[in-house]
Design a protein around this motif. Structure first.
Motif, PDB file in Angstrom:
ATOM      1  N   THR A 116       0.913  -1.087  -0.057  1.00 37.65           N
ATOM      2  CA  THR A 116       0.143  -0.019   0.012  1.00 37.65           C
ATOM      3  C   THR A 116       0.775   1.295   0.034  1.00 37.65           C
ATOM      4  OG1 THR A 116      -0.198   0.143   2.573  1.00 37.65           O
ATOM      5  CG2 THR A 116      -2.012  -1.224   1.165  1.00 37.65           C
ATOM      6  N   THR A 117       2.095   1.156   0.378  1.00 41.00           N
ATOM      7  CA  THR A 117       2.862   2.371   0.510  1.00 41.00           C
ATOM      8  C   THR A 117       3.995   2.671  -0.931  1.00 41.00           C
ATOM      9  OG1 THR A 117       4.555   0.820   1.413  1.00 41.00           O
ATOM     10  CG2 THR A 117       3.419   2.168   3.111  1.00 41.00           C
ATOM     11  N   VAL A 118       3.674   1.589  -1.848  1.00 43.36           N
ATOM     12  CA  VAL A 118       4.231   1.898  -3.056  1.00 43.36           C
ATOM     13  C   VAL A 118       3.156   1.427  -4.214  1.00 43.36           C
ATOM     14  CG1 VAL A 118       6.757   1.885  -2.395  1.00 43.36           C
ATOM     15  CG2 VAL A 118       5.513  -0.279  -3.050  1.00 43.36           C
ATOM     16  N   ALA A 119       3.450   1.953  -5.247  1.00 41.74           N
ATOM     17  CA  ALA A 119       2.590   1.374  -6.376  1.00 41.74           C
ATOM     18  C   ALA A 119       3.304   1.636  -7.793  1.00 41.74           C
ATOM     19  CB  ALA A 119       1.309   2.608  -6.352  1.00 41.74           C
ATOM     20  N   ASN A 120       2.650   1.200  -8.586  1.00 39.23           N
ATOM     21  CA  ASN A 120       3.038   0.900  -9.955  1.00 39.23           C
ATOM     22  C   ASN A 120       4.406   0.489 -10.297  1.00 39.23           C
ATOM     23  OD1 ASN A 120       0.616   2.247 -10.683  1.00 39.23           O
ATOM     24  ND2 ASN A 120       1.653   4.169 -10.126  1.00 39.23           N
TER      25      ASN A 120
ATOM     26  N   LEU B  46      14.573  -1.248 -10.879  1.00 38.31           N
ATOM     27  CA  LEU B  46      12.766  -1.034 -10.688  1.00 38.31           C
ATOM     28  C   LEU B  46      12.446   0.542 -10.605  1.00 38.31           C
ATOM     29  CD1 LEU B  46      11.962  -3.920  -8.580  1.00 38.31           C
ATOM     30  CD2 LEU B  46      11.356  -3.547 -10.904  1.00 38.31           C
ATOM     31  N   LEU B  47      11.532   0.959 -11.144  1.00 36.77           N
ATOM     32  CA  LEU B  47      11.065   2.267 -10.958  1.00 36.77           C
ATOM     33  C   LEU B  47       9.452   2.093 -10.317  1.00 36.77           C
ATOM     34  CD1 LEU B  47      11.097   5.393 -11.239  1.00 36.77           C
ATOM     35  CD2 LEU B  47      10.444   5.078 -13.460  1.00 36.77           C
ATOM     36  N   LEU B  48       9.277   3.144  -9.150  1.00 30.80           N
ATOM     37  CA  LEU B  48       7.939   2.639  -8.447  1.00 30.80           C
ATOM     38  C   LEU B  48       7.568   4.079  -7.845  1.00 30.80           C
ATOM     39  CD1 LEU B  48       8.235   0.852  -5.308  1.00 30.80           C
ATOM     40  CD2 LEU B  48      10.324   1.142  -6.823  1.00 30.80           C
ATOM     41  N   ASP B  49       6.295   4.021  -7.668  1.00 34.69           N
ATOM     42  CA  ASP B  49       5.822   5.452  -6.943  1.00 34.69           C
ATOM     43  C   ASP B  49       5.456   5.539  -5.539  1.00 34.69           C
ATOM     44  OD1 ASP B  49       5.570   6.615  -9.450  1.00 34.69           O
ATOM     45  OD2 ASP B  49       3.480   6.134  -9.857  1.00 34.69           O
ATOM     46  N   ILE B  50       5.748   6.333  -4.679  1.00 32.59           N
ATOM     47  CA  ILE B  50       5.395   6.433  -3.260  1.00 32.59           C
ATOM     48  C   ILE B  50       4.118   6.747  -3.116  1.00 32.59           C
ATOM     49  CG2 ILE B  50       6.117   7.060  -1.077  1.00 32.59           C
ATOM     50  CD1 ILE B  50       9.105   7.483  -2.297  1.00 32.59           C
ATOM     51  N   THR B  51       3.160   6.459  -2.344  1.00 33.36           N
ATOM     52  CA  THR B  51       1.985   6.814  -2.218  1.00 33.36           C
ATOM     53  C   THR B  51       1.633   7.471  -0.782  1.00 33.36           C
ATOM     54  OG1 THR B  51       1.053   4.765  -1.030  1.00 33.36           O
ATOM     55  CG2 THR B  51       1.191   4.739  -3.585  1.00 33.36           C
ATOM     56  N   GLY B  52       0.618   8.033  -0.571  1.00 27.49           N
ATOM     57  CA  GLY B  52       0.205   8.750   0.706  1.00 27.49           C
ATOM     58  C   GLY B  52       0.074   7.901   1.819  1.00 27.49           C
ATOM     59  N   ALA B  53      -0.147   6.570   1.656  1.00 22.82           N
ATOM     60  CA  ALA B  53      -0.129   5.503   2.673  1.00 22.82           C
ATOM     61  C   ALA B  53       1.118   5.353   3.289  1.00 22.82           C
ATOM     62  CB  ALA B  53      -0.640   4.191   2.118  1.00 22.82           C
TER      63      ALA B  53
END
Length: 232
Positions: free
Chosen positions: A190-194, A211-218
């Motif tokens: 839940t803390t990272v995405a994509n 790897l490349l990934l996004d950090i989420t608001g969680a």
């Protein structure tokens, strides 16, 4: 002068002579008997009612007395509390002032650090996912998106949480399936995405991946915001 003796009747004895016959008869009319019975019933009912009224009056007086005592006790405690408050404000004014400033500072820190991102907790989450997939994370590069940054475009995401930054992971894996398993585990967080695999090449010590990934608001948590609940 002569006396004539009469023979006694042996069948007649004093008990027989003075015997009273056991004969009874109710001569009062039924109306008088019913009226007396009703009168006695009314008397019992009135007596019970008087007893109930006396008991209720006693209970009312007891409740009124208890309420008055409680009110007096409350007034006494209120007076004592007011006196203690005045004494506290006088004798411990410095302590009260320090507590007030501390509360104000806590509120300000909650406002300022509401979007705090604990990198140690996020790295622990990534290392836990890597260990479960049998790979190793050797490098992490992260950056956060500036609040209110212009020119950003919202892209489709695997998470409903807002994207607040990006991460680039590099590491070693024994084979390609382990890298693919790591990507799948990152997609379940839940803390990272994509998560997106940008490169994978065989090296002397195994497969080197990026790897490349996004950090989420969680991922935002901390002492002054949402409590951190561990790696997930």
């Amino acid at each position: 002068m002569s006396t004539t003796l009469m023979p006694l009747d042996p069948a007649t004895t004093p008990q027989h002579a003075w015997r009273i016959l056991t004969i009874s008869a109710r001569l009062l009319p039924e109306e008088i008997v019913a009226a007396r019975r009703a009168k006695r019933t009314r008397a019992w009912v009135l007596a019970v009612l008087v007893l109930v009224v006396v008991l209720l009056a006693g209970w009312f007086l007891y409740a009124a007395k208890a309420k008055s005592d409680a009110a007096d006790e409350l007034a006494t405690y209120t007076t004592e509390a007011a006196a203690l408050q005045r004494s506290q404000n006088k004798d411990f004014s410095d302590v009260v002032e320090a507590q007030t400033k501390s509360d104000v500072l806590d509120k300000q820190l909650k406002t300022v650090m509401g979007n705090d991102l604990p990198w140690a907790t996020l790295l622990e989450t990534l290392n836990t996912a890597a260990a479960s997939a049998g790979v190793e994370v050797t490098g992490v590069t992260g950056s956060l998106t500036a609040i209110g940054a212009a020119g950003t475009t919202a892209l489709p995401s695997s998470s409903r949480a807002a994207t607040i930054g990006t991460l680039t992971l590099t590491g070693l894996a024994p084979d390609k399936p382990s890298v693919a398993q790591f990507v799948d585990k990152l997609g379940g967080l839940t803390t990272v995405a994509n998560p997106y695999l940008t490169s994978a090449a065989r090296g002397d010590t195994g497969w080197q991946y990026s790897l490349l990934l996004d950090i989420t608001g969680a991922a935002q948590c901390g002492r002054f915001s949402n409590p951190c609940k561990g790696a997930k």
